[in-house]
Design a protein around this motif. Structure first.
Motif, PDB file in Angstrom:
ATOM      1  N   VAL A  40     -95.830   4.491 123.920  1.00 52.87           N
ATOM      2  CA  VAL A  40     -95.949   3.032 123.917  1.00 52.87           C
ATOM      3  C   VAL A  40     -97.333   2.687 123.637  1.00 52.87           C
ATOM      4  O   VAL A  40     -97.493   1.676 122.973  1.00 52.87           O
ATOM      5  CB  VAL A  40     -95.771   2.680 125.433  1.00 52.87           C
ATOM      6  CG1 VAL A  40     -95.960   1.193 125.615  1.00 52.87           C
ATOM      7  CG2 VAL A  40     -94.433   3.051 125.779  1.00 52.87           C
ATOM      8  N   ARG A  88    -101.649  -3.238 127.639  1.00 54.54           N
ATOM      9  CA  ARG A  88    -100.542  -3.830 127.089  1.00 54.54           C
ATOM     10  C   ARG A  88     -99.380  -2.638 127.478  1.00 54.54           C
ATOM     11  O   ARG A  88     -98.238  -3.024 127.731  1.00 54.54           O
ATOM     12  CB  ARG A  88    -100.735  -3.658 125.761  1.00 54.54           C
ATOM     13  CG  ARG A  88    -101.267  -4.926 125.269  1.00 54.54           C
ATOM     14  CD  ARG A  88    -100.940  -5.482 123.782  1.00 54.54           C
ATOM     15  NE  ARG A  88    -101.879  -6.510 123.248  1.00 54.54           N
ATOM     16  CZ  ARG A  88    -101.475  -6.879 121.983  1.00 54.54           C
ATOM     17  NH1 ARG A  88    -100.295  -6.424 121.220  1.00 54.54           N
ATOM     18  NH2 ARG A  88    -102.066  -7.968 121.489  1.00 54.54           N
ATOM     19  N   ALA A 117     -90.166  -0.454 125.003  1.00 56.55           N
ATOM     20  CA  ALA A 117     -91.496  -0.666 125.418  1.00 56.55           C
ATOM     21  C   ALA A 117     -92.450  -0.597 124.481  1.00 56.55           C
ATOM     22  O   ALA A 117     -93.434  -1.395 124.496  1.00 56.55           O
ATOM     23  CB  ALA A 117     -91.616   0.266 126.804  1.00 56.55           C
ATOM     24  N   HIS A 128     -96.572  -7.103 121.452  1.00 55.59           N
ATOM     25  CA  HIS A 128     -96.639  -8.591 121.688  1.00 55.59           C
ATOM     26  C   HIS A 128     -96.043  -9.408 120.312  1.00 55.59           C
ATOM     27  O   HIS A 128     -96.544  -9.967 120.129  1.00 55.59           O
ATOM     28  CB  HIS A 128     -97.799  -8.997 121.979  1.00 55.59           C
ATOM     29  CG  HIS A 128     -98.422  -8.651 123.315  1.00 55.59           C
ATOM     30  ND1 HIS A 128     -99.475  -9.237 123.935  1.00 55.59           N
ATOM     31  CD2 HIS A 128     -97.639  -7.673 124.360  1.00 55.59           C
ATOM     32  CE1 HIS A 128     -99.479  -8.738 125.046  1.00 55.59           C
ATOM     33  NE2 HIS A 128     -98.802  -8.092 125.423  1.00 55.59           N
ATOM     34  N   ALA A 145     -95.804  -3.481 129.271  1.00 53.76           N
ATOM     35  CA  ALA A 145     -94.620  -2.971 128.700  1.00 53.76           C
ATOM     36  C   ALA A 145     -93.867  -2.113 129.543  1.00 53.76           C
ATOM     37  O   ALA A 145     -92.707  -2.268 129.713  1.00 53.76           O
ATOM     38  CB  ALA A 145     -94.819  -2.279 127.136  1.00 53.76           C
ATOM     39  N   VAL A 167     -92.255  -3.788 122.519  1.00 50.83           N
ATOM     40  CA  VAL A 167     -92.843  -4.846 123.155  1.00 50.83           C
ATOM     41  C   VAL A 167     -94.436  -4.886 123.653  1.00 50.83           C
ATOM     42  O   VAL A 167     -94.990  -5.900 123.578  1.00 50.83           O
ATOM     43  CB  VAL A 167     -92.073  -4.756 124.772  1.00 50.83           C
ATOM     44  CG1 VAL A 167     -92.694  -5.829 125.813  1.00 50.83           C
ATOM     45  CG2 VAL A 167     -90.577  -5.326 124.760  1.00 50.83           C
ATOM     46  N   ALA A 168     -95.017  -3.775 123.568  1.00 46.65           N
ATOM     47  CA  ALA A 168     -96.429  -3.456 123.658  1.00 46.65           C
ATOM     48  C   ALA A 168     -96.963  -4.420 122.407  1.00 46.65           C
ATOM     49  O   ALA A 168     -98.260  -4.506 122.839  1.00 46.65           O
ATOM     50  CB  ALA A 168     -97.006  -2.056 123.953  1.00 46.65           C
TER      51      ALA A 168
END
Length: 277
Positions: A100, A117, A149, A155, A121, A152-153
């Motif tokens: 991640v 982050r 994840a 952003h 996530a 998503v990390a």
């Protein structure tokens, strides 16, 4: 947020994949892409993050044509993240946390920023307790969530998910959907391809129907997924809840809109047919 305009793409061997495809993705909405195998869904996703470049047509990000230099692609992919159908194609680090953290560290963030982050996530996808588990020891559902994840990390503004529930059992699928609803509630734009019209009905705000490398229809989920004729053109039929709602309405149930999940259907039916006092 993103527009695909007149996209054309042909695979080696003169195999057409996209044939004048037009699509609009609105910020903060969940868009389901439905269609048969070979309709161009996965190929479109590879165009929406710059992996493939169209032979003709263009992709616009917030109204501006995207570029294909290394610098342009890095900036583009930091805003539009893609999660592949098979998480084994995406996971490569020794542990979940390391995997991640790969994206944030490659954005040039400090270790402290990257750790923050990663923690965010992992919490969003329900993986905090698995942060130090080897990725090869995860279940199928956990691998899916770990791959998401990692995206998503970064952003991103837009999260692209190719068949997010493919290969998952019912429990893992429902758990993943709960996490995706959480991300959508926080304002993330979700675009997901699926063969599961029931999933589209419960999760999507909008739907795009694909066939032969083109979009045959795009609009609100409540409109398109109750349109039996439009769905039949791409080999689909309305969701079960829609069929049940139509049957109940034909029997006299007074209701304006079909329920979007089983709980809403049960609430709609509660007391129907009971004698009034």
């Amino acid at each position: 947020m993103i527009q695909a305009q007149d996209l054309h793409y042909t695979f080696p061997g003169e195999v057409p994949a996209l044939q004048g495809l037009d699509l609009t993705i609105q910020r903060g909405r969940s868009l389901a892409i439905l269609g048969p195998n070979g309709a161009g869904k996965s190929t479109l996703f590879l165009h929406l993050n710059g992996t493939l470049r169209p032979a003709r047509g263009r992709v616009l990000l917030q109204g501006q044509p995207v570029g294909y230099t290394r610098r342009d692609l890095t900036a583009w992919r930091s805003r539009v993240a893609l999660v592949l159908q098979d998480p084994d194609d995406q996971l490569f680090a020794a542990t979940v946390a390391e995997d991640v953290s790969f994206g944030p560290l490659n954005l040039g963030l400090s270790e402290a920023q990257a750790r923050a982050r990663v923690a965010e996530a992992l919490e969003a996808l329900g993986l905090t307790d698995l942060a130090h588990r080897p990725t090869h020891m995860l279940s199928g559902g956990q691998k899916k969530r770990a791959a998401i994840a990692g995206a998503v990390a970064m952003h991103p503004d837009v999260l692209l998910l190719d068949e997010p529930t493919a290969g998952l059992d019912l429990a893992a699928s429902e758990q993943l959907m709960a996490h995706l609803r959480h991300l959508a509630a926080k304002g993330m734009t979700l675009v997901f391809s699926t063969h599961d019209i029931e999933l589209a009905w419960t999760l999507a705000d909008e739907v795009a129907l694909f066939k032969d490398g083109r979009v045959t229809g795009q609009g609100p989920a409540e409109a398109l997924l109750t349109d039996a004729a439009a769905l039949a053109q791409v080999g689909l039929r309305p969701p079960v809840l829609v069929d049940l709602w139509l049957a109940a309405r034909d029997l006299g149930l007074k209701t304006e809109a079909p329920p979007r999940d089983a709980a809403a259907f049960r609430a709609m039916m509660a007391g129907w047919g009971q004698p009034t006092r």
